[in-house]
Write a protein that holds these residues in place. Structure first.
Motif, PDB file in Angstrom:
ATOM      1  N   GLY A 109     -20.523  37.954  -3.175  1.00 39.15           N
ATOM      2  CA  GLY A 109     -20.999  37.917  -4.560  1.00 39.15           C
ATOM      3  C   GLY A 109     -20.123  38.756  -5.478  1.00 39.15           C
ATOM      4  N   VAL A 110     -19.681  39.912  -5.001  1.00 35.17           N
ATOM      5  CA  VAL A 110     -18.798  40.766  -5.806  1.00 35.17           C
ATOM      6  C   VAL A 110     -17.461  40.071  -6.020  1.00 35.17           C
ATOM      7  CG1 VAL A 110     -17.568  42.963  -5.841  1.00 35.17           C
ATOM      8  CG2 VAL A 110     -19.943  42.886  -5.092  1.00 35.17           C
ATOM      9  N   LEU A 113     -17.898  37.583  -8.693  1.00 31.72           N
ATOM     10  CA  LEU A 113     -17.896  38.211 -10.022  1.00 31.72           C
ATOM     11  C   LEU A 113     -16.468  38.495 -10.482  1.00 31.72           C
ATOM     12  CD1 LEU A 113     -20.831  40.802  -9.684  1.00 31.72           C
ATOM     13  CD2 LEU A 113     -20.820  38.668 -11.001  1.00 31.72           C
ATOM     14  N   LEU A 116     -14.780  35.324 -11.542  1.00 30.56           N
ATOM     15  CA  LEU A 116     -15.309  34.826 -12.814  1.00 30.56           C
ATOM     16  C   LEU A 116     -14.903  35.728 -13.978  1.00 30.56           C
ATOM     17  CD1 LEU A 116     -18.886  33.797 -11.630  1.00 30.56           C
ATOM     18  CD2 LEU A 116     -16.992  32.271 -12.258  1.00 30.56           C
ATOM     19  N   GLU A 117     -14.180  36.801 -13.668  1.00 29.49           N
ATOM     20  CA  GLU A 117     -13.671  37.739 -14.673  1.00 29.49           C
ATOM     21  C   GLU A 117     -14.767  38.317 -15.561  1.00 29.49           C
ATOM     22  OE1 GLU A 117     -10.444  35.850 -16.711  1.00 29.49           O
ATOM     23  OE2 GLU A 117      -9.271  35.643 -14.885  1.00 29.49           O
ATOM     24  N   VAL A 118     -15.860  38.718 -14.907  1.00 27.97           N
ATOM     25  CA  VAL A 118     -16.935  39.391 -15.634  1.00 27.97           C
ATOM     26  C   VAL A 118     -16.483  40.828 -15.905  1.00 27.97           C
ATOM     27  CG1 VAL A 118     -18.728  37.949 -14.613  1.00 27.97           C
ATOM     28  CG2 VAL A 118     -18.142  40.100 -13.543  1.00 27.97           C
ATOM     29  N   HIS A 120     -15.846  44.784 -15.788  1.00 33.60           N
ATOM     30  CA  HIS A 120     -15.715  45.672 -14.632  1.00 33.60           C
ATOM     31  C   HIS A 120     -17.022  46.369 -14.291  1.00 33.60           C
ATOM     32  CE1 HIS A 120     -11.142  45.974 -15.425  1.00 33.60           C
ATOM     33  NE2 HIS A 120     -11.463  44.900 -14.749  1.00 33.60           N
ATOM     34  N   TRP A 122     -19.992  45.208 -14.116  1.00 30.48           N
ATOM     35  CA  TRP A 122     -20.807  44.431 -13.179  1.00 30.48           C
ATOM     36  C   TRP A 122     -20.172  44.384 -11.795  1.00 30.48           C
ATOM     37  CZ3 TRP A 122     -25.379  44.385 -14.632  1.00 30.48           C
ATOM     38  CH2 TRP A 122     -25.724  44.244 -15.973  1.00 30.48           C
ATOM     39  N   ILE A 123     -18.845  44.316 -11.753  1.00 28.51           N
ATOM     40  CA  ILE A 123     -18.161  44.278 -10.451  1.00 28.51           C
ATOM     41  C   ILE A 123     -18.363  45.601  -9.725  1.00 28.51           C
ATOM     42  CG2 ILE A 123     -15.908  44.105  -9.332  1.00 28.51           C
ATOM     43  CD1 ILE A 123     -15.096  42.245 -11.697  1.00 28.51           C
ATOM     44  N   GLY A 126     -21.938  45.906  -8.651  1.00 30.04           N
ATOM     45  CA  GLY A 126     -22.200  44.999  -7.539  1.00 30.04           C
ATOM     46  C   GLY A 126     -21.695  45.578  -6.222  1.00 30.04           C
TER      47      GLY A 126
END
Length: 150
Positions: A109-110, A113, A116-118, A120, A122-123, A126
């Protein structure tokens, strides 16, 4: 209660406390400011270091306390404290395996993320959540196995 079970309790409690402190610190401003402006880096590093140091210090203190108690009360030998039997090894392996499955699945999942270039934020969170959940699941699996058997 064996020394391995005591150390598992310390590991679970330290992980839970460090994660709670991090959540309280880093997510305190959540919703009021954009996520890219939340200063999560320092609390995240502090929480990870606190988990590592807390586990080491907790294990040392428990072991020293058990050794002192064994010598003072003549209820056993200090040399016998760190002995592991086959049951301890099996429980430890089971807990490690459960933690591995959790961290492996959450790492996927990380990685998603990151692809998907969310942001940093959130990464990093995560990855931290994967670490915390892995440690907690491992501790819970071990404690349940110690209490209920397997």
């Amino acid at each position: 209660m064996s020394q391995e079970e005591r150390t598992t309790w310390v590991s679970g409690v330290v992980t839970l406390l460090a994660a709670a402190w991090y959540g309280w610190t880093a997510f305190g401003g959540f919703g009021r400011v954009p996520v890219d402006q939340i200063a999560y880096q320092r609390p995240l590093i502090i929480a990870v270091v606190a988990m590592i140091v807390g586990n080491i210090v907790g294990a040392v203190v428990l072991t020293a306390g058990a050794a002192i108690r064994a010598e003072v009360t003549s209820s056993g030998s200090a040399k016998a404290i760190d002995r592991k039997d086959e049951r301890d090894a099996s429980i430890g392996a089971r807990g490690d395996r459960a933690g591995f499955y959790v961290v492996s699945s959450l790492t996927v999942g990380v990685l998603a993320l990151a692809m998907l270039e969310v942001p940093h934020f959130w990464i990093a969170n995560g990855a931290f959540a994967a670490l915390v959940l892995s440690g907690l699941v491992s501790a819970v699996v071990r404690l349940v196995a110690y209490r209920r058997g397997f």
